[in-house]
Design an enzyme around this catalytic site. Structure first.
Site, short mmCIF file in Angstrom:
data_model
loop_
_atom_site.label_atom_id
_atom_site.label_comp_id
_atom_site.label_asym_id
_atom_site.label_seq_id
_atom_site.Cartn_x
_atom_site.Cartn_y
_atom_site.Cartn_z
N HIS A 1 -49.12 62.03 -3.05
CA HIS A 1 -49.24 60.75 -2.35
C HIS A 1 -48.59 60.79 -0.98
O HIS A 1 -48.89 59.98 -0.11
CB HIS A 1 -48.59 59.64 -3.17
CG HIS A 1 -49.08 59.56 -4.58
ND1 HIS A 1 -50.39 59.26 -4.88
CD2 HIS A 1 -48.47 59.76 -5.76
CE1 HIS A 1 -50.54 59.28 -6.20
NE2 HIS A 1 -49.39 59.59 -6.75
N HIS B 1 -39.57 59.78 2.71
CA HIS B 1 -40.97 60.18 2.71
C HIS B 1 -41.70 59.42 3.81
O HIS B 1 -41.11 58.56 4.47
CB HIS B 1 -41.59 59.93 1.33
CG HIS B 1 -41.53 58.48 0.95
ND1 HIS B 1 -40.52 57.94 0.19
CD2 HIS B 1 -42.34 57.43 1.27
CE1 HIS B 1 -40.71 56.64 0.04
NE2 HIS B 1 -41.82 56.30 0.70
N HIS C 1 -39.72 56.12 5.12
CA HIS C 1 -38.97 55.28 4.18
C HIS C 1 -37.78 56.07 3.64
O HIS C 1 -37.97 57.09 2.99
CB HIS C 1 -39.87 54.83 3.02
CG HIS C 1 -40.84 53.75 3.41
ND1 HIS C 1 -41.98 53.47 2.68
CD2 HIS C 1 -40.81 52.87 4.44
CE1 HIS C 1 -42.63 52.46 3.26
NE2 HIS C 1 -41.94 52.09 4.33
N THR D 1 -45.70 51.47 -4.08
CA THR D 1 -46.61 52.25 -4.92
C THR D 1 -46.37 51.85 -6.37
O THR D 1 -45.31 51.31 -6.70
CB THR D 1 -46.33 53.76 -4.78
OG1 THR D 1 -44.95 54.00 -5.06
CG2 THR D 1 -46.65 54.23 -3.36
ZN LIG Z 1 -42.78 54.55 1.01
#
Ligand SMILES: [Zn+2]
Length: 368
Positions: A204, A231, A250, A319
Site C-alpha cells: 500500500h 510512510h 505520515h 486505511t
Molecule cells: Zn498514512
C-alpha cells in the site's frame, strides 16, 4: 510471508493493526457478480490444461520452471492477458491481480489457479482469495485504492472494517481556515535522533519501521509518544483551503496507552528531500522485500519544516480498519521533494490516497 499487512501496530483502541491499520482476520468481501458464460467455458478449458501443465511439471521435477511458464503464455486466451483498462470491473480487477501473481511466480500452482479463477467469474475469484490471495495472504480479501475493493467498499469488506463507512471521525479531511478555531499555541515538541530501521513495501505504501530502540519522541497534550514508523501517500491525502499536494509523509507515534498521534508533512515538487533520498536508496524491490537501513542514517528532523505550526484534530487511520481516536497534526508549512523522487514513488504507487472524509462538526484547532 507477506509483510504488507502483518506489521504489528496497536491502534488507539488496542485493535491489532498494521502501519496502515490492516487487519486480516475476517471474511472477505461480498460476492461479485458472475462473468459471462464464455469466460467460464474458457476457464474450464484452461483449468484442465493447467492440470496437464502442473502434472507435466511434477513429472519433470521441481526444476522445470520454463515449462510451467510456457503453459501459461502459450495457452492463455488473449482476453486474459490483455490489459483490461480500468479496474472498476470486478472480473477485470481479478485478472489484473492474477496476472501480477503469475508474473511473480509464473510456475506456481497458485498462479495458475488464480488465472483460471479470475477467468471463471468474480465469485470464484473471491473464493480463491478466501484461502490464499494473490499476495499470499490467508483468510481475507484485499483492500485497494481503486476499483471494486476501493475506498468506497472498505467498510463492507470485513466486519472489522465497518468503521471506514460508519465512523464519524474519519481521516483524511479537507482543512478550511474558515472552519478552524485559532487558539493559544502548544508548540510541537519533537525530539528526533539519527536512527536505524528498515524500509518495506507493504503493498500500500513504502514504510520505514524504526528500530524499537530509537529515541524519537513527540510530546503533545501532556503525553509523550514514540515514533514507530513513517510512510508516504501520493497524492497527499489531506487538502488545505482547496489546495492538494503531491505527497504527504505520515509520522506515526504511539504512547504508552497505545494511543496514536500522527504528524503529517505535506510535500510539493521542488528541491530534493535528503531524507527521501535515503529511504529511496534502500527501496524494496517487491512487496515481500524488506531492506535494512544502516544505523543512524534516518533523521526525521530532515523531513520537518522549521516552522512547525499545525492544524490539530481527532481523526482515524486512513486505511482499514479506519480506527478512530487518532490525534492528527498536519503541519501548515509544506516541504519539497524533487520530481524524480516523486516519479519514482508514483511508479510504484500511482494513487495511494484515501479521499477526504466529512468533518461532521469536528473541531479543527489552528495552532498559530
Ligand atoms: Zn498514512
Amino acid at each position: 510471508m507477506i509483510l504488507g499487512c502483518s506489521l504489528g501496530l496497536l491502534s488507539a483502541t488496542g485493535h491489532a493493526a498494521d502501519a496502515h491499520g490492516s487487519d486480516h482476520s475476517a471474511k472477505p468481501a461480498p460476492k461479485a457478480a458472475p462473468a459471462a458464460g464464455a469466460d467460464k467455458a474458457a476457464a474450464n478449458d484452461l483449468a484442465s490444461r493447467i492440470r496437464e501443465g502442473v502434472d507435466r511439471n511434477n513429472q519433470a521435477g521441481k526444476g522445470a520452471k520454463g515449462e510451467g511458464a510456457t503453459v501459461i503464455e502459450v495457452r492463455m486466451p488473449k482476453a486474459v492477458t490483455k490489459p483490461s483498462g480500468a479496474l472498476a470491473n470486478p472480473v477485470d480487477s481479478r485478472r489484473a491481480a492474477s496476472t501480477e501473481a503469475a508474473h511473480r511466480e509464473p510456475n506456481s500452482r497458485e498462479a495458475l489457479r488464480a488465472k483460471a479463477m479470475a477467468m471463471a467469474n468474480g465469485e470464484k475469484a473471491e473464493g480463491h482469495e478466501e484461502k490464499e490471495d494473490t499476495h499470499g495472504h490467508h483468510g481475507s480479501a484485499h483492500w485497494e485504492y481503486e476499483g471494486v475493493n476501493g475506498p468506497a467498499a472498505w467498510g463492507k469488506m470485513q466486519p472489522e472494517f465497518s468503521t471506514c463507512s460508519l465512523g464519524r471521525r474519519q481521516s483524511p479531511i479537507h482543512i478550511l481556515d474558515s472552519d478552524t478555531l485559532v487558539g493559544p499555541a502548544e508548540p510541537l515538541q519533537v525530539r528526533y535522533m539519527p536512527s536505524g530501521g528498515s524500509v518495506v513495501n507493504n503493498g500500500h505504501t513504502l514504510q520505514v519501521d524504526l528500530d524499537p530502540a530509537s529515541p524519537n519522541t513527540l510530546t503533545v497534550r501532556g503525553s509523550t509518544y514514540k515514533l514507530i514508523q513513517f510512510h508516504f501517500h501520493h497524492p497527499a491525502e489531506e487538502k488545505v483551503n482547496y489546495k492538494g499536494f503531491s505527497m504527504v509523509a505520515h509520522l506515526v507515534h504511539r504512547n504508552d496507552q497505545n494511543q496514536l498521534a500522527v504528524v503529517a508533512v505535506l510535500m510539493d515538487p521542488g528541491p530534493p528531500s535528503p531524507l527521501i533520498n535515503k529511504v529511496w536508496t534502500y527501496m524494496p524491490l517487491d512487496t515481500q522485500d524488506r531492506v535494512q537501513v544502516p544505523p543512524g542514517s534516518i533523521n526525521l528532523s530532515e523531513l520537518l519544516p522549521q516552522d512547525t505550526r499545525y492544524y490539530q484534530f481527532l481523526g482515524s487511520l486512513t486505511t482499514p480498519p479506519c480506527t478512530e481516536g487518532v490525534l492528527w497534526m498536519v503541519l501548515k508549512t509544506p516541504m519539497t521533494l524533487s520530481t524524480e523522487q516523486l516519479r519514482l514513488f508514483a511508479k510504484l504507487f500511482p494513487n495511494n490516497a484515501r479521499p477526504t472524509q466529512p468533518l461532521n462538526g469536528r473541531v479543527v484547532r489552528e495552532v498559530p
